[in-house]
Design an enzyme around this catalytic site. Sequence first.
Site, PDB file in Angstrom:
ATOM      1  N   LYS A  22       0.816  -1.176   0.031  1.00  0.00           N
ATOM      2  CA  LYS A  22       0.153  -0.045   0.054  1.00  0.00           C
ATOM      3  C   LYS A  22       0.967   1.225   0.065  1.00  0.00           C
ATOM      4  O   LYS A  22       0.621   2.171  -0.831  1.00  0.00           O
ATOM      5  CB  LYS A  22      -0.811   0.064   1.226  1.00  0.00           C
ATOM      6  N   ASN A  23       2.003   1.182   0.765  1.00  0.00           N
ATOM      7  CA  ASN A  23       2.731   2.460   1.242  1.00  0.00           C
ATOM      8  C   ASN A  23       3.436   2.919  -0.122  1.00  0.00           C
ATOM      9  O   ASN A  23       4.157   3.866  -0.351  1.00  0.00           O
ATOM     10  CB  ASN A  23       3.437   2.652   2.475  1.00  0.00           C
ATOM     11  N   CYS A 117      -3.414  13.141  13.221  1.00  0.00           N
ATOM     12  CA  CYS A 117      -4.268  11.981  13.087  1.00  0.00           C
ATOM     13  C   CYS A 117      -4.029  11.275  14.322  1.00  0.00           C
ATOM     14  O   CYS A 117      -3.223  11.627  15.178  1.00  0.00           O
ATOM     15  CB  CYS A 117      -3.728  11.234  11.595  1.00  0.00           C
ATOM     16  N   ARG A 122       2.196  14.678  13.013  1.00  0.00           N
ATOM     17  CA  ARG A 122       2.759  14.544  11.625  1.00  0.00           C
ATOM     18  C   ARG A 122       2.538  15.676  10.769  1.00  0.00           C
ATOM     19  O   ARG A 122       1.866  15.876   9.846  1.00  0.00           O
ATOM     20  CB  ARG A 122       1.636  13.464  11.124  1.00  0.00           C
ATOM     21  N   ASP A 308       5.414   0.466  11.971  1.00  0.00           N
ATOM     22  CA  ASP A 308       3.969  -0.230  11.538  1.00  0.00           C
ATOM     23  C   ASP A 308       3.828  -1.533  12.033  1.00  0.00           C
ATOM     24  O   ASP A 308       2.754  -2.032  12.062  1.00  0.00           O
ATOM     25  CB  ASP A 308       3.864  -0.044  10.048  1.00  0.00           C
ATOM     26  N   ILE A 330       9.197   6.798  16.553  1.00  0.00           N
ATOM     27  CA  ILE A 330       8.928   7.479  15.349  1.00  0.00           C
ATOM     28  C   ILE A 330       7.730   8.576  15.595  1.00  0.00           C
ATOM     29  O   ILE A 330       7.602   9.592  15.301  1.00  0.00           O
ATOM     30  CB  ILE A 330       8.508   6.464  14.295  1.00  0.00           C
ATOM     31  N   ARG A 400      -8.078  -0.040   5.019  1.00  0.00           N
ATOM     32  CA  ARG A 400      -7.330   1.081   4.443  1.00  0.00           C
ATOM     33  C   ARG A 400      -5.954   0.182   3.766  1.00  0.00           C
ATOM     34  O   ARG A 400      -5.393   0.706   2.779  1.00  0.00           O
ATOM     35  CB  ARG A 400      -6.806   2.324   5.210  1.00  0.00           C
TER      36      ARG A 400
HETATM   37  C1  EPZ Z   1       5.055   6.783   6.433  1.00  0.00           C
HETATM   38  O1  EPZ Z   1       4.439   7.903   6.959  1.00  0.00           O
HETATM   39  C2  EPZ Z   1       3.867   5.639   6.044  1.00  0.00           C
HETATM   40  N1  EPZ Z   1       2.944   6.116   5.496  1.00  0.00           N
HETATM   41  C3  EPZ Z   1       3.646   5.435   7.730  1.00  0.00           C
HETATM   42  O2  EPZ Z   1       2.648   4.107   7.472  1.00  0.00           O
HETATM   43  C4  EPZ Z   1       4.917   4.903   8.470  1.00  0.00           C
HETATM   44  O3  EPZ Z   1       4.615   4.564   9.833  1.00  0.00           O
HETATM   45  C5  EPZ Z   1       5.960   6.003   8.602  1.00  0.00           C
HETATM   46  O4  EPZ Z   1       6.398   6.184   7.058  1.00  0.00           O
HETATM   47  C6  EPZ Z   1       7.223   5.491   9.225  1.00  0.00           C
HETATM   48  O5  EPZ Z   1       7.576   4.032   8.446  1.00  0.00           O
HETATM   49  C7  EPZ Z   1       2.944   6.040   4.187  1.00  0.00           C
HETATM   50  O6  EPZ Z   1       3.965   5.734   3.452  1.00  0.00           O
HETATM   51  C8  EPZ Z   1       1.539   6.539   3.724  1.00  0.00           C
HETATM   52  P1  EPZ Z   1       7.388   9.992   8.295  1.00  0.00           P
HETATM   53  P2  EPZ Z   1       5.138   9.167   6.792  1.00  0.00           P
HETATM   54  O7  EPZ Z   1       7.543  11.153   7.314  1.00  0.00           O
HETATM   55  O8  EPZ Z   1       5.996   9.227   5.539  1.00  0.00           O
HETATM   56  C9  EPZ Z   1       7.675  13.459  11.571  1.00  0.00           C
HETATM   57  C10 EPZ Z   1       0.585   3.199   7.835  1.00  0.00           C
HETATM   58  O9  EPZ Z   1      -0.099   2.516   8.991  1.00  0.00           O
HETATM   59  N2  EPZ Z   1       7.637  14.333  10.341  1.00  0.00           N
HETATM   60  O10 EPZ Z   1       8.632   8.954   7.969  1.00  0.00           O
HETATM   61  O11 EPZ Z   1       4.135  10.177   7.186  1.00  0.00           O
HETATM   62  C11 EPZ Z   1       6.433  12.553  11.691  1.00  0.00           C
HETATM   63  O12 EPZ Z   1       5.465  13.307  12.277  1.00  0.00           O
HETATM   64  C12 EPZ Z   1       1.522   4.298   7.958  1.00  0.00           C
HETATM   65  O13 EPZ Z   1       0.533   2.567   6.606  1.00  0.00           O
HETATM   66  C13 EPZ Z   1       7.872  15.670  10.684  1.00  0.00           C
HETATM   67  O14 EPZ Z   1       7.761  16.281  11.989  1.00  0.00           O
HETATM   68  O15 EPZ Z   1       6.408   9.199   8.146  1.00  0.00           O
HETATM   69  C14 EPZ Z   1       6.893  11.341  12.323  1.00  0.00           C
HETATM   70  O16 EPZ Z   1       6.976  11.650  13.524  1.00  0.00           O
HETATM   71  C15 EPZ Z   1       1.229   5.266   9.416  1.00  0.00           C
HETATM   72  N3  EPZ Z   1       7.732  16.647   9.685  1.00  0.00           N
HETATM   73  C16 EPZ Z   1       8.251  11.170  11.976  1.00  0.00           C
HETATM   74  O17 EPZ Z   1       8.844  12.393  11.224  1.00  0.00           O
HETATM   75  C17 EPZ Z   1       7.739  16.263   8.522  1.00  0.00           C
HETATM   76  O18 EPZ Z   1       7.574  17.147   7.429  1.00  0.00           O
HETATM   77  C18 EPZ Z   1       8.563  10.137  10.751  1.00  0.00           C
HETATM   78  O19 EPZ Z   1       7.391  10.324   9.739  1.00  0.00           O
HETATM   79  C19 EPZ Z   1       7.353  14.893   8.052  1.00  0.00           C
HETATM   80  C20 EPZ Z   1       7.375  13.885   8.948  1.00  0.00           C
END
Ligand code: EPZ
Length: 431
Positions: A22-23, A117, A122, A308, A330, A400
């Site tokens: 999915k991701n 969320c 996020r 995840d 994370i 989802r």
């Molecule tokens: C991706 O989310 C995945 N989603 C998530 O899976 C997964 O948990 C996550 O990566 C970590 O592996 C998708 O690919 C759609 P990040 P993403 O940016 O890209 C902070 C699922 O259940 N951050 O690596 O949003 C953020 O808040 C989902 O399938 C900022 O502060 O994750 C988090 O604490 C849930 N500013 C950390 O970084 C930003 O601009 C890592 O988030 C971006 C992120």
Amino acid sequence: MDSIRITGGRALSGAIPISGAKNSAIKLMAAALLTDEKVVLTNTPRLRDTRLLGELLVDLGMSVDDGTPGALTLHAPEITSTIAPYDRVRKMRATFNVLGPLLARVGRAEVSLPGGCAIGARPVDLHLDALTRMGAAIELSQGYVRAFAPAGLRGAQVNFPFVSVGATEHSMMAAALAKGETVLENAAREPEIGDLADFLNSMGAKIEGAGTPTIRIQGVERLSGITHAVVPDRIEAGAYAIAAATAGGEVTLTGMNPAHLSALWPLLRQAGADVTLADTTATIARDPAARPQAVDLETQPYPGFPTDLQAPFMAMMCIADGASIVRETIFENRFMHASELMRMGARIDVKGREAVVRGVATLRGAPVMATDLRASVSLVIAGLAAEGETQISRVYHLDRGFERLEEKLSGAGAAIRRVNDGGDGSEEAAA
Ligand code: EPZ
């Protein structure tokens, strides 16, 4: 609205086929906006998230044909709208990823901010900072990001202060059509990043270093249409591997890449499971008569233990012999499954980003509520091991990200079924 009913206490046995990730699929779908030619994605999972993103892409001028099982044909000869409205983005955060491709292709985009969320705040500051470095003018107003790059994006040096999967992917998509070289430092290394790089490179992009902390992208003028197979879903595979180790029995996962779960296998072995890996399969076996052993866990960016899979692993630790410490590094609020697991008899103390799970001999089936996608599957796993019936409501979270979950698990001997309890199932939440 649908609920899932599970009668627990049966060992699993048989094969479970793994779907495309999915991701990855949702990023590749957004990236298909970068070309005016036809893109065919094979090994695409049919999920609520791919459907919701498909609806947005249609609004933007793309035709989305899912008539062939497992394949999606995407074609955006012209971009007819550059707006991703709040109502779409709030249902699924990853729709935000159309911002970079729209900006790169037509020089403007207006995309609702995704907001927080269930699992945390996020923010998207890293995404916006990277696009700004590439020359985009960005305004935030009334909950929308309005971005302009009328003369096109240009290559830039981007040093991420911490690892972000989404910001890395977003920057790669935008940089593919920028003028000159973009260098991403402290980039995410998840297999989905490699899949996106392979996809874009087949379209004619010039991306090197995906899978390492430094990614170099030489912008090109145009990208062409291709056919690409989506990488197998390592999180779906990991969740079923943990399910097999929790319920006991022997399950072979097929159509997957065991190398993408190198952080999971040692922990499953420590917990008492036999794990046998081959090129595209993994077999997980555990004696259902014995309890799993307690194992500590800390989530990390890839190649560390995936956030995840934290909730699924915690479900297994609930019946472990001993106490386990689970640290989530994370996301700041990713323990909502703990209180639902406790309704089934689990003993869990959550303090900030750490949870202490004291294993109990037996969980008991109970009505529980899914709060987010990966939390929901932890309740399924707990339900498989529990005595009696577990009823999981708010199943739209599971839909989802887990394709044909009941069918796959019942194919491996689980007593699991979906029940329609009335209502239209339209309750929705972004994740
Ligand atoms: C991706 O989310 C995945 N989603 C998530 O899976 C997964 O948990 C996550 O990566 C970590 O592996 C998708 O690919 C759609 P990040 P993403 O940016 O890209 C902070 C699922 O259940 N951050 O690596 O949003 C953020 O808040 C989902 O399938 C900022 O502060 O994750 C988090 O604490 C849930 N500013 C950390 O970084 C930003 O601009 C890592 O988030 C971006 C992120």
